[in-house]
Enzyme design. Structure first.
Site, PDB file in Angstrom:
ATOM      1  N   ASP A 124      13.077   6.181  -1.267  1.00 13.59           N
ATOM      2  CA  ASP A 124      13.941   7.256  -0.761  1.00 13.59           C
ATOM      3  C   ASP A 124      13.680   7.451   0.738  1.00 13.59           C
ATOM      4  OD1 ASP A 124      11.996   9.478  -0.283  1.00 13.59           O
ATOM      5  OD2 ASP A 124      11.680   9.320  -2.445  1.00 13.59           O
ATOM      6  N   ARG A 163       4.457   2.092  10.218  1.00 13.07           N
ATOM      7  CA  ARG A 163       4.562   0.645  10.416  1.00 13.07           C
ATOM      8  C   ARG A 163       5.439   0.235  11.589  1.00 13.07           C
ATOM      9  NH1 ARG A 163       0.063  -1.031   7.778  1.00 13.07           N
ATOM     10  NH2 ARG A 163       0.022  -0.179   5.668  1.00 13.07           N
ATOM     11  N   HIS A 182      12.851   9.987   2.628  1.00 12.90           N
ATOM     12  CA  HIS A 182      11.637  10.686   3.072  1.00 12.90           C
ATOM     13  C   HIS A 182      10.455   9.717   3.129  1.00 12.90           C
ATOM     14  CE1 HIS A 182       8.258  13.358   3.367  1.00 12.90           C
ATOM     15  NE2 HIS A 182       7.829  12.984   2.176  1.00 12.90           N
ATOM     16  N   ARG A 208       2.887   3.335  -1.829  1.00 15.13           N
ATOM     17  CA  ARG A 208       3.045   3.398  -3.278  1.00 15.13           C
ATOM     18  C   ARG A 208       4.292   4.108  -3.735  1.00 15.13           C
ATOM     19  NH1 ARG A 208      -2.521   6.358  -3.245  1.00 15.13           N
ATOM     20  NH2 ARG A 208      -1.523   6.943  -1.282  1.00 15.13           N
ATOM     21  N   TYR A 232       9.222 -11.722  -6.495  1.00 12.18           N
ATOM     22  CA  TYR A 232       9.450 -13.106  -6.942  1.00 12.18           C
ATOM     23  C   TYR A 232       8.216 -13.563  -7.713  1.00 12.18           C
ATOM     24  CZ  TYR A 232      10.580 -18.115  -6.164  1.00 12.18           C
ATOM     25  OH  TYR A 232      10.873 -19.449  -6.307  1.00 12.18           O
ATOM     26  N   ALA A 279       5.622 -16.122  -8.922  1.00  6.46           N
ATOM     27  CA  ALA A 279       5.077 -17.472  -8.721  1.00  6.46           C
ATOM     28  C   ALA A 279       4.386 -17.967  -9.998  1.00  6.46           C
ATOM     29  CB  ALA A 279       4.114 -17.482  -7.540  1.00  6.46           C
ATOM     30  N   ARG A 280       4.438 -17.160 -11.081  1.00  9.56           N
ATOM     31  CA  ARG A 280       4.026 -17.663 -12.396  1.00  9.56           C
ATOM     32  C   ARG A 280       5.199 -18.429 -12.992  1.00  9.56           C
ATOM     33  NH1 ARG A 280       2.049 -13.293 -16.493  1.00  9.56           N
ATOM     34  NH2 ARG A 280       1.179 -15.150 -17.458  1.00  9.56           N
ATOM     35  N   ARG A 330       0.822  -1.208   0.000  1.00  4.80           N
ATOM     36  CA  ARG A 330       0.000   0.000   0.000  1.00  4.80           C
ATOM     37  C   ARG A 330       0.862   1.267   0.000  1.00  4.80           C
ATOM     38  NH1 ARG A 330      -5.112  -0.376   1.477  1.00  4.80           N
ATOM     39  NH2 ARG A 330      -5.135   1.626   0.410  1.00  4.80           N
ATOM     40  N   ARG A 362      -0.913 -21.798  -7.912  1.00  3.70           N
ATOM     41  CA  ARG A 362      -0.618 -21.005  -6.705  1.00  3.70           C
ATOM     42  C   ARG A 362      -1.872 -20.464  -6.016  1.00  3.70           C
ATOM     43  NH1 ARG A 362       1.488 -15.219  -9.101  1.00  3.70           N
ATOM     44  NH2 ARG A 362      -0.017 -15.032 -10.772  1.00  3.70           N
TER      45      ARG A 362
HETATM   46  C1  LIG Z   1      -2.505   1.155  11.341  1.00  3.42           C
HETATM   47  C2  LIG Z   1      -2.956   1.152   9.902  1.00  3.42           C
HETATM   48  C3  LIG Z   1      -4.212   0.667   9.574  1.00  3.42           C
HETATM   49  C4  LIG Z   1      -4.630   0.658   8.221  1.00  3.42           C
HETATM   50  N1  LIG Z   1      -5.862   0.144   7.913  1.00  3.42           N
HETATM   51  C5  LIG Z   1      -6.264   0.094   6.621  1.00  3.42           C
HETATM   52  C6  LIG Z   1      -7.540  -0.456   6.248  1.00  3.42           C
HETATM   53  O1  LIG Z   1      -8.298  -0.880   7.085  1.00  3.42           O
HETATM   54  N2  LIG Z   1      -7.868  -0.506   4.928  1.00  3.42           N
HETATM   55  C7  LIG Z   1      -7.038  -0.021   3.949  1.00  3.42           C
HETATM   56  O2  LIG Z   1      -7.382  -0.079   2.779  1.00  3.42           O
HETATM   57  N3  LIG Z   1      -5.830   0.507   4.264  1.00  3.42           N
HETATM   58  C8  LIG Z   1      -5.429   0.583   5.564  1.00  3.42           C
HETATM   59  N4  LIG Z   1      -4.192   1.097   5.872  1.00  3.42           N
HETATM   60  C9  LIG Z   1      -3.338   1.584   4.788  1.00  3.42           C
HETATM   61  C10 LIG Z   1      -3.314   3.130   4.736  1.00  3.42           C
HETATM   62  O3  LIG Z   1      -4.607   3.643   4.485  1.00  3.42           O
HETATM   63  C11 LIG Z   1      -2.348   3.605   3.622  1.00  3.42           C
HETATM   64  O4  LIG Z   1      -2.786   3.113   2.372  1.00  3.42           O
HETATM   65  C12 LIG Z   1      -0.934   3.110   3.847  1.00  3.42           C
HETATM   66  O5  LIG Z   1      -0.542   3.357   5.171  1.00  3.42           O
HETATM   67  C13 LIG Z   1       0.022   3.808   2.887  1.00  3.42           C
HETATM   68  O6  LIG Z   1       0.106   5.154   3.262  1.00  3.42           O
HETATM   69  P1  LIG Z   1       0.349   6.315   2.205  1.00  3.42           P
HETATM   70  O7  LIG Z   1      -0.704   6.280   1.134  1.00  3.42           O
HETATM   71  O8  LIG Z   1       0.472   7.584   2.977  1.00  3.42           O
HETATM   72  O9  LIG Z   1       1.796   5.888   1.625  1.00  3.42           O
HETATM   73  P2  LIG Z   1       2.388   6.035   0.171  1.00  3.42           P
HETATM   74  O10 LIG Z   1       1.582   5.302  -0.814  1.00  3.42           O
HETATM   75  O11 LIG Z   1       3.852   5.698   0.284  1.00  3.42           O
HETATM   76  O12 LIG Z   1       2.244   7.554  -0.133  1.00  3.42           O
HETATM   77  C14 LIG Z   1       3.012   8.534   0.578  1.00  3.42           C
HETATM   78  C15 LIG Z   1       2.302   9.862   0.367  1.00  3.42           C
HETATM   79  O13 LIG Z   1       2.352  10.193  -1.020  1.00  3.42           O
HETATM   80  C16 LIG Z   1       1.134  10.784  -1.407  1.00  3.42           C
HETATM   81  N5  LIG Z   1       0.502   9.944  -2.437  1.00  3.42           N
HETATM   82  C17 LIG Z   1       0.962   8.766  -2.930  1.00  3.42           C
HETATM   83  N6  LIG Z   1       0.171   8.303  -3.897  1.00  3.42           N
HETATM   84  C18 LIG Z   1      -0.819   9.202  -4.024  1.00  3.42           C
HETATM   85  C19 LIG Z   1      -1.970   9.291  -4.853  1.00  3.42           C
HETATM   86  N7  LIG Z   1      -2.257   8.378  -5.768  1.00  3.42           N
HETATM   87  N8  LIG Z   1      -2.779  10.360  -4.699  1.00  3.42           N
HETATM   88  C20 LIG Z   1      -2.520  11.313  -3.779  1.00  3.42           C
HETATM   89  N9  LIG Z   1      -1.460  11.309  -2.964  1.00  3.42           N
HETATM   90  C21 LIG Z   1      -0.613  10.258  -3.098  1.00  3.42           C
HETATM   91  C22 LIG Z   1       0.281  10.919  -0.151  1.00  3.42           C
HETATM   92  O14 LIG Z   1       0.528  12.167   0.446  1.00  3.42           O
HETATM   93  C23 LIG Z   1       0.817   9.833   0.735  1.00  3.42           C
HETATM   94  O15 LIG Z   1       0.608  10.050   2.119  1.00  3.42           O
HETATM   95  C24 LIG Z   1      -3.767   1.144   7.205  1.00  3.42           C
HETATM   96  C25 LIG Z   1      -2.502   1.625   7.554  1.00  3.42           C
HETATM   97  C26 LIG Z   1      -2.084   1.631   8.867  1.00  3.42           C
HETATM   98  C27 LIG Z   1      -0.698   2.149   9.205  1.00  3.42           C
END
Ligand SMILES: Cc1cc2nc3c(=O)[nH]c(=O)nc-3n(C[C@H](O)[C@H](O)[C@H](O)COP(=O)(O)OP(=O)(O)OC[C@H]3O[C@@H](n4cnc5c(N)ncnc54)[C@H](O)[C@@H]3O)c2cc1C
Length: 301
Positions: free
Chosen positions: A212, A223, A214, A114, A121, A123-124, A112, A196
């Site tokens: 990176d 995490r 940041h 991104r 790896y 698995a295909r 998640r 799989r």
């Molecule tokens: C304790 C905990 C519980 C969670 N529970 C759930 C859950 O129940 N269900 C669920 O689906 N997820 C859950 N998550 C996942 C959470 O919602 C985030 O998807 C995940 O933590 C990644 O965070 P991020 O998007 O900030 O990180 P990254 O994807 O690394 O993004 C970093 C930052 O870049 C920016 N960014 C990146 N991509 C985009 C984009 N496409 N558009 C706009 N800004 C962008 C944002 O500012 C983002 O904060 C959970 C996470 C945690 C830590």
């Protein structure tokens, strides 16, 4: 055993061939390079490559501040200033590439994030190993009654034994069927990309993950936090230990302002001010919801 003897030999061979370089080198990170740090029962993280060190952050920041940084006494002060004021791009000048072996259900949470580059790896193409995450008994906990997204008391006695037995036998049965479907002994054998699909989410996968500094701090903030699930938190903690040795000044600032710091809402600040004048404030008079109040109280212990 996270690594085979062949893999261990490869790592030692890579570490026995140091080459001179003109690039910035972090002595702390050199000690980790290529080495596997075990995580969970079969997983690991290992640093495959890195770019930059604390001075790379400072160097990049000075491009934007130039002579204006003269009042900042030293690199540590500048790094702390950048962290405090969310001036994040200088931290993006450092990069890290990790090799991670992790259960699939942990990978689903990890992916998640991104803002990283991933190669997993296949698995295909390849056959997965018979390696499943089976929690230690002290991690085999019941559903939390206060947090829908967490665990509570550790399971005991017969229930714990039954759960462990189910986890092990289900995983092994699924893997036996995986092998039976793949087998070309007297049959065509199902394609790996299809066979799989019956494997459970506690099977291990592996990937290379490059990010990176940041965005890595953002990952660690979420995490390595106690709210994160234990199984991803232990990976974040293992990475954090390497980052601490890689960029000690930046990591100390991150620990201070992000991991150890808190963000207060305007309502919370108003409550703190009222408390400082000696007023007794309760959840009902705070203007905060029950959840907010619980978290607010949690901050002060
Ligand atoms: C304790 C905990 C519980 C969670 N529970 C759930 C859950 O129940 N269900 C669920 O689906 N997820 C859950 N998550 C996942 C959470 O919602 C985030 O998807 C995940 O933590 C990644 O965070 P991020 O998007 O900030 O990180 P990254 O994807 O690394 O993004 C970093 C930052 O870049 C920016 N960014 C990146 N991509 C985009 C984009 N496409 N558009 C706009 N800004 C962008 C944002 O500012 C983002 O904060 C959970 C996470 C945690 C830590």
């Amino acid at each position: 055993m996270p690594l085979t003897p062949e893999q261990t030999a490869e790592i030692e061979a890579a570490r026995s061939l140091p080459r001179p370089t003109l690039r910035a080198v972090s002595e702390g990170m050199e000690a980790h390079l290529y080495r596997a740090h075990p995580v969970l029962d079969h997983g690991f993280i290992r640093v495959i490559d890195y770019m930059g060190d604390d001075s790379a952050i400072v160097q990049a920041a000075r491009v934007s501040y130039g002579a204006g940084t003269k009042h900042v006494q030293n690199d540590e002060g500048l790094i702390r200033y950048l962290m405090r004021h969310w001036h994040s791009t200088p931290f993006e000048m450092c990069e890290i590439k990790l090799h991670v072996k992790l259960p699939v259900f942990v990978a689903r949470q990890w992916i998640r994030h991104r803002t990283a580059n991933v190669n997993e790896y296949s698995a295909r193409y390849s056959i997965l190993d018979r390696e499943f995450y089976i929690p230690d008994p002290d991690q085999l906990a019941a559903q939390s009654i206060v947090n829908n997204q967490g665990r509570g008391e550790v399971l005991q006695g017969e229930e714990a034994a039954r759960v462990l037995d189910l986890l092990k036998s289900d995983a092994n049965r699924a893997y036996d069927h995986y092998e039976a479907m793949l087998s070309q002994d007297g049959q065509q054998g199902l394609a790996r990309e299809l066979a799989r699909m019956n494997l459970p989410a506690n099977i291990y996968t592996q990937w290379y993950w490059k990010v990176d500094l940041h965005n890595l701090f953002h990952f660690l903030r979420l995490r390595a936090d106690p709210h994160a699930q234990y199984e991803i938190r232990v990976y974040a903690e293992a990475i954090a230990a390497c980052v601490k040795d890689w960029v000690p000044l930046a990591y100390a600032a991150f620990e201070d302002y992000r991991m150890g710091g808190v963000t207060l809402s305007s309502k919370a600040i108003a409550v703190v001010k009222r408390m400082l004048t000696g007023e007794t404030v309760t959840q009902e008079t705070s203007g905060m919801s029950k959840g907010e109040w619980r978290e607010f109280e949690g901050i002060w212990g």
